[in-house]
Write an enzyme that holds these catalytic residues in place. Structure first.
Site, PDB file in Angstrom:
ATOM      1  N   GLU A  60       9.316  12.930 -13.023  1.00 59.99           N
ATOM      2  CA  GLU A  60      10.549  13.838 -13.559  1.00 59.99           C
ATOM      3  C   GLU A  60      10.451  14.167 -14.596  1.00 59.99           C
ATOM      4  O   GLU A  60      10.505  15.145 -14.727  1.00 59.99           O
ATOM      5  CB  GLU A  60      11.901  13.424 -13.114  1.00 59.99           C
ATOM      6  CG  GLU A  60      12.612  13.089 -11.630  1.00 59.99           C
ATOM      7  CD  GLU A  60      12.487  11.414 -11.341  1.00 59.99           C
ATOM      8  OE1 GLU A  60      10.766  10.560 -11.514  1.00 59.99           O
ATOM      9  OE2 GLU A  60      13.176  11.070 -10.916  1.00 59.99           O
ATOM     10  N   CYS A  92      15.276   8.256 -15.776  1.00 66.25           N
ATOM     11  CA  CYS A  92      15.215  10.013 -16.124  1.00 66.25           C
ATOM     12  C   CYS A  92      16.125  10.430 -16.259  1.00 66.25           C
ATOM     13  O   CYS A  92      15.933  11.916 -16.355  1.00 66.25           O
ATOM     14  CB  CYS A  92      13.867   9.391 -14.429  1.00 66.25           C
ATOM     15  SG  CYS A  92      12.497   8.881 -14.734  1.00 66.25           S
ATOM     16  N   ARG A 192      -7.584   3.615   4.099  1.00 63.68           N
ATOM     17  CA  ARG A 192      -7.926   2.237   2.333  1.00 63.68           C
ATOM     18  C   ARG A 192      -7.567   3.441   0.551  1.00 63.68           C
ATOM     19  O   ARG A 192      -6.710   3.042   0.355  1.00 63.68           O
ATOM     20  CB  ARG A 192      -9.225   2.374   2.441  1.00 63.68           C
ATOM     21  CG  ARG A 192      -9.809   1.240   3.170  1.00 63.68           C
ATOM     22  CD  ARG A 192     -11.189   0.927   3.360  1.00 63.68           C
ATOM     23  NE  ARG A 192     -11.446   0.298   4.560  1.00 63.68           N
ATOM     24  CZ  ARG A 192     -12.833   0.294   5.173  1.00 63.68           C
ATOM     25  NH1 ARG A 192     -13.938   0.820   4.376  1.00 63.68           N
ATOM     26  NH2 ARG A 192     -13.187  -0.396   6.084  1.00 63.68           N
ATOM     27  N   THR A 204     -13.322 -12.457   9.968  1.00 63.98           N
ATOM     28  CA  THR A 204     -13.852 -11.525   9.982  1.00 63.98           C
ATOM     29  C   THR A 204     -14.640 -10.719   8.342  1.00 63.98           C
ATOM     30  O   THR A 204     -15.935 -10.543   8.500  1.00 63.98           O
ATOM     31  CB  THR A 204     -12.471  -9.791   9.685  1.00 63.98           C
ATOM     32  OG1 THR A 204     -11.871  -9.484  10.261  1.00 63.98           O
ATOM     33  CG2 THR A 204     -13.166  -8.501   8.927  1.00 63.98           C
ATOM     34  N   ASP A 208     -18.239 -10.446   9.297  1.00 59.20           N
ATOM     35  CA  ASP A 208     -18.795  -9.041   9.022  1.00 59.20           C
ATOM     36  C   ASP A 208     -19.824  -8.832   7.614  1.00 59.20           C
ATOM     37  O   ASP A 208     -19.862  -7.624   6.885  1.00 59.20           O
ATOM     38  CB  ASP A 208     -17.550  -7.602   9.366  1.00 59.20           C
ATOM     39  CG  ASP A 208     -17.167  -7.956  11.075  1.00 59.20           C
ATOM     40  OD1 ASP A 208     -17.468  -8.722  11.434  1.00 59.20           O
ATOM     41  OD2 ASP A 208     -16.202  -7.191  11.145  1.00 59.20           O
ATOM     42  N   SER A 231      -7.157 -19.957   4.612  1.00 60.58           N
ATOM     43  CA  SER A 231      -6.433 -21.240   4.293  1.00 60.58           C
ATOM     44  C   SER A 231      -7.106 -22.399   3.453  1.00 60.58           C
ATOM     45  O   SER A 231      -6.901 -22.993   2.862  1.00 60.58           O
ATOM     46  CB  SER A 231      -6.010 -21.670   5.279  1.00 60.58           C
ATOM     47  OG  SER A 231      -6.767 -21.998   6.766  1.00 60.58           O
ATOM     48  N   GLU A 304      -7.373  -4.712   8.164  1.00 60.76           N
ATOM     49  CA  GLU A 304      -8.337  -4.384   9.104  1.00 60.76           C
ATOM     50  C   GLU A 304      -8.628  -6.077   9.085  1.00 60.76           C
ATOM     51  O   GLU A 304      -9.703  -6.485   8.419  1.00 60.76           O
ATOM     52  CB  GLU A 304      -9.137  -3.677   8.411  1.00 60.76           C
ATOM     53  CG  GLU A 304      -8.701  -2.387   7.258  1.00 60.76           C
ATOM     54  CD  GLU A 304     -10.083  -1.818   7.588  1.00 60.76           C
ATOM     55  OE1 GLU A 304     -11.247  -0.978   8.178  1.00 60.76           O
ATOM     56  OE2 GLU A 304      -9.786  -0.952   6.757  1.00 60.76           O
ATOM     57  N   GLY A 306      -9.852  -9.145  12.550  1.00 59.64           N
ATOM     58  CA  GLY A 306      -9.541  -9.538  14.041  1.00 59.64           C
ATOM     59  C   GLY A 306      -8.911  -9.714  14.997  1.00 59.64           C
ATOM     60  O   GLY A 306      -7.756  -9.330  14.538  1.00 59.64           O
ATOM     61  N   ARG A 308      -7.727 -12.188  15.990  1.00 63.56           N
ATOM     62  CA  ARG A 308      -6.387 -13.154  16.108  1.00 63.56           C
ATOM     63  C   ARG A 308      -5.210 -12.358  15.063  1.00 63.56           C
ATOM     64  O   ARG A 308      -4.043 -13.332  15.451  1.00 63.56           O
ATOM     65  CB  ARG A 308      -7.575 -14.862  15.877  1.00 63.56           C
ATOM     66  CG  ARG A 308      -6.195 -15.907  15.160  1.00 63.56           C
ATOM     67  CD  ARG A 308      -6.814 -16.776  15.517  1.00 63.56           C
ATOM     68  NE  ARG A 308      -8.129 -17.275  15.974  1.00 63.56           N
ATOM     69  CZ  ARG A 308      -8.851 -17.917  15.858  1.00 63.56           C
ATOM     70  NH1 ARG A 308      -9.299 -18.496  14.494  1.00 63.56           N
ATOM     71  NH2 ARG A 308     -10.124 -17.931  17.216  1.00 63.56           N
TER      72      ARG A 308
HETATM   73  C1  AOF Z   1       8.930   5.435 -10.307  1.00 63.14           C
HETATM   74  N1  AOF Z   1       7.428   7.129 -10.355  1.00 63.14           N
HETATM   75  O1  AOF Z   1       8.332   9.368 -10.702  1.00 63.14           O
HETATM   76  C2  AOF Z   1       9.712   7.394 -10.287  1.00 63.14           C
HETATM   77  C3  AOF Z   1      10.289   6.097  -9.796  1.00 63.14           C
HETATM   78  O2  AOF Z   1       8.944  -0.274 -13.755  1.00 63.14           O
HETATM   79  P1  AOF Z   1       9.864   1.412 -14.167  1.00 63.14           P
HETATM   80  O3  AOF Z   1      10.622   1.563 -15.252  1.00 63.14           O
HETATM   81  O4  AOF Z   1       8.857   2.097 -14.203  1.00 63.14           O
HETATM   82  O5  AOF Z   1      10.650   1.611 -12.829  1.00 63.14           O
HETATM   83  C4  AOF Z   1      10.907   1.696 -11.316  1.00 63.14           C
HETATM   84  C5  AOF Z   1      11.859   1.959 -10.399  1.00 63.14           C
HETATM   85  O6  AOF Z   1      12.119   3.648 -11.143  1.00 63.14           O
HETATM   86  C6  AOF Z   1      10.431   2.452  -9.210  1.00 63.14           C
HETATM   87  O7  AOF Z   1      10.935   0.840  -8.590  1.00 63.14           O
HETATM   88  C7  AOF Z   1      12.167   3.020  -8.288  1.00 63.14           C
HETATM   89  O8  AOF Z   1      13.190   2.509  -8.275  1.00 63.14           O
HETATM   90  C8  AOF Z   1      12.583   3.917  -9.765  1.00 63.14           C
HETATM   91  N2  AOF Z   1      12.096   5.101  -9.060  1.00 63.14           N
HETATM   92  N3  AOF Z   1       9.639   4.909 -10.221  1.00 63.14           N
HETATM   93  O9  AOF Z   1       7.067   4.916  -9.837  1.00 63.14           O
HETATM   94  C9  AOF Z   1       8.483   7.656 -10.176  1.00 63.14           C
HETATM   95  N4  AOF Z   1      11.246   8.390  -9.766  1.00 63.14           N
HETATM   96 ZN    ZN Z   2      12.206   7.538 -13.307  1.00 61.48          ZN
END
Ligand code: AOF
Ligand code: ZN
Length: 370
Positions: A60, A92, A192, A204, A208, A231, A304, A306, A308
């Site tokens: 924001e 924010c 990913r 895995t 692999d 483990s 990702e 196997g 099990r």
């Molecule tokens: C975000 N991005 O755009 C909004 C979030 O640890 P802080 O201070 O960065 O706060 C993280 C929290 O802020 C997050 O868990 C969520 O609840 C809120 N909103 N977080 O990274 C954003 N608007």
């Molecule tokens: Zn925020």
């Protein structure tokens, strides 16, 4: 266009610019925001913002800064409730109030206990009109990882599987088989990039020698953390995982009884070793593993592994989403089942199909928790 469909379209923009950052913002959600002014010619987007890498700054304030004085009297569309807490950044809601916007449209509330409705009430008390719920279903999917992490203490789990037409995942004695084609592999690399981590088992890794990085041109910086359940700490020093530590971290989850010397050897290479309790059955307790990964900040984990481990996460009811790649090859009667001890159809006991895609000759079925 009426206001409802205009709101939906503009929230769609906010959702898509936020969604692009999935896999990049952990431990925080991937939020998107746009500042919009109505003009006789229609709505004009004056500012756009998304959560930055690692979660800061939030979406924001960046969108509002871009709009500058233009934000006065305008509308802020945001995919998650603006935060009200002093965390790693100032709240924010302070930036929203200072900007002079007249209206805030949010898709969903933030279940984070530090926010959880307080963001909306602070804005309303400041005389800002607040509308919640536009694009809520899609926002719940985009923010599924954040929501699971803050409300259930575990990450969102996506199980990726590749099976032959006869439902098999490999040859006898755990010899790997090439099942899906290059188009499917590119899709897996995309997946990913949108997850915080890939979770696999030592079986895995030994069979692999995978790398689990995202190798798509232009997306090389988006490789997930590689987490290995090992483990007894058998991860070989010469594995491809350790050779690619410059690209992305490797975390190893070991049992409490794994040898300390092995932990030291891995630690020297830059691998993080964490320990969890064993389940009475002998393997690592998967619920404990997920709790640990959430505590470490992971919101979206892609499994990702196997047959099990795939069966174990399914049986533990930890699978929120499944990407099932099916290739038109037959591995034959001697091959091993994709889910150890379970028919492939067991997926339907936990999940329901929400979409299909074609990737070359292969079919991808996306399933979600019922
Ligand atoms: C975000 N991005 O755009 C909004 C979030 O640890 P802080 O201070 O960065 O706060 C993280 C929290 O802020 C997050 O868990 C969520 O609840 C809120 N909103 N977080 O990274 C954003 N608007
Ligand atoms: Zn925020």
């Amino acid at each position: 266009m009426n206001q409802k469909s205009r709101d939906e379209a503009l929230m769609g923009v906010a959702l898509s610019i936020g969604r692009r950052e999935l896999g990049h913002t952990w431990p925080n959600p991937a939020v998107g925001a746009v500042v919009v002014r109505e003009t006789p010619a229609g709505p004009v987007i004056l500012g756009r913002g998304w959560t930055a890498k690692g979660g800061r700054p939030h979406a924001e304030p960046q969108a509002l800064a871009m709009a500058g004085e233009g934000a006065r009297g305008a509308t802020l569309y945001v995919t998650l409730e603006p935060c009200s807490h002093h965390g790693r950044t100032p709240p924010c809601v302070d930036a929203v109030r200072a900007s002079g916007v007249a209206r805030v449209v949010a898709a969903i509330g933030d279940p984070d206990v530090r926010v959880s409705g307080r963001g909306f009430s602070i804005l309303r008390e400041a005389g800002i009109r607040v509308d919640v719920g536009v694009g809520a279903a899609e926002a719940a999917l985009v923010h599924a990882g954040h929501i699971r992490r803050v409300s259930e203490g575990r990450p969102h789990v996506m199980l990726k599987m590749a099976v032959s037409a006869d439902g098999k995942a490999g040859l006898e004695e755990r010899r790997p088989a090439a099942i899906t084609g290059p188009a499917s592999r590119a899709r897996v690399h995309m997946m990913r990039a949108t997850h915080d981590a890939v979770l696999t088992g030592i079986g895995t890794v030994l069979a692999d020698d995978p790398q689990f990085t995202c190798r798509l041109p232009g997306m090389l910086d988006r490789s997930p953390v590689r987490v290995v359940l090992d483990s007894a700490l058998r991860l070989p020093a010469e594995s491809a995982l350790l050779a690619s530590l410059d690209t992305a971290p490797v975390w190893v989850v070991a049992g409490e009884d794994a040898p300390a010397a092995a932990e030291e050897r891995l630690g020297e290479r830059g691998v993080e070793v964490m320990r969890v309790r064993r389940h009475p059955s002998g393997g690592l307790d998967l619920n404990e593993v997920m709790r640990l990964l959430a505590l470490r900040g992971l919101t979206r984990v892609m499994v990702e592994a196997g047959p099990r481990m795939a069966a174990a996460v399914l049986r533990a009811d930890l699978v929120d989403e499944c990407a099932l790649f099916e290739a038109p090859v037959q591995l034959g009667v001697g091959a091993i089942d994709a889910l150890e001890g379970l028919p492939l159809g067991a997926l339907n006991d936990y999940l329901t199909t929400v979409g299909t895609e074609r990737h070359g000759p292969d079919r991808l079925t996306i399933m979600r928790r019922r």
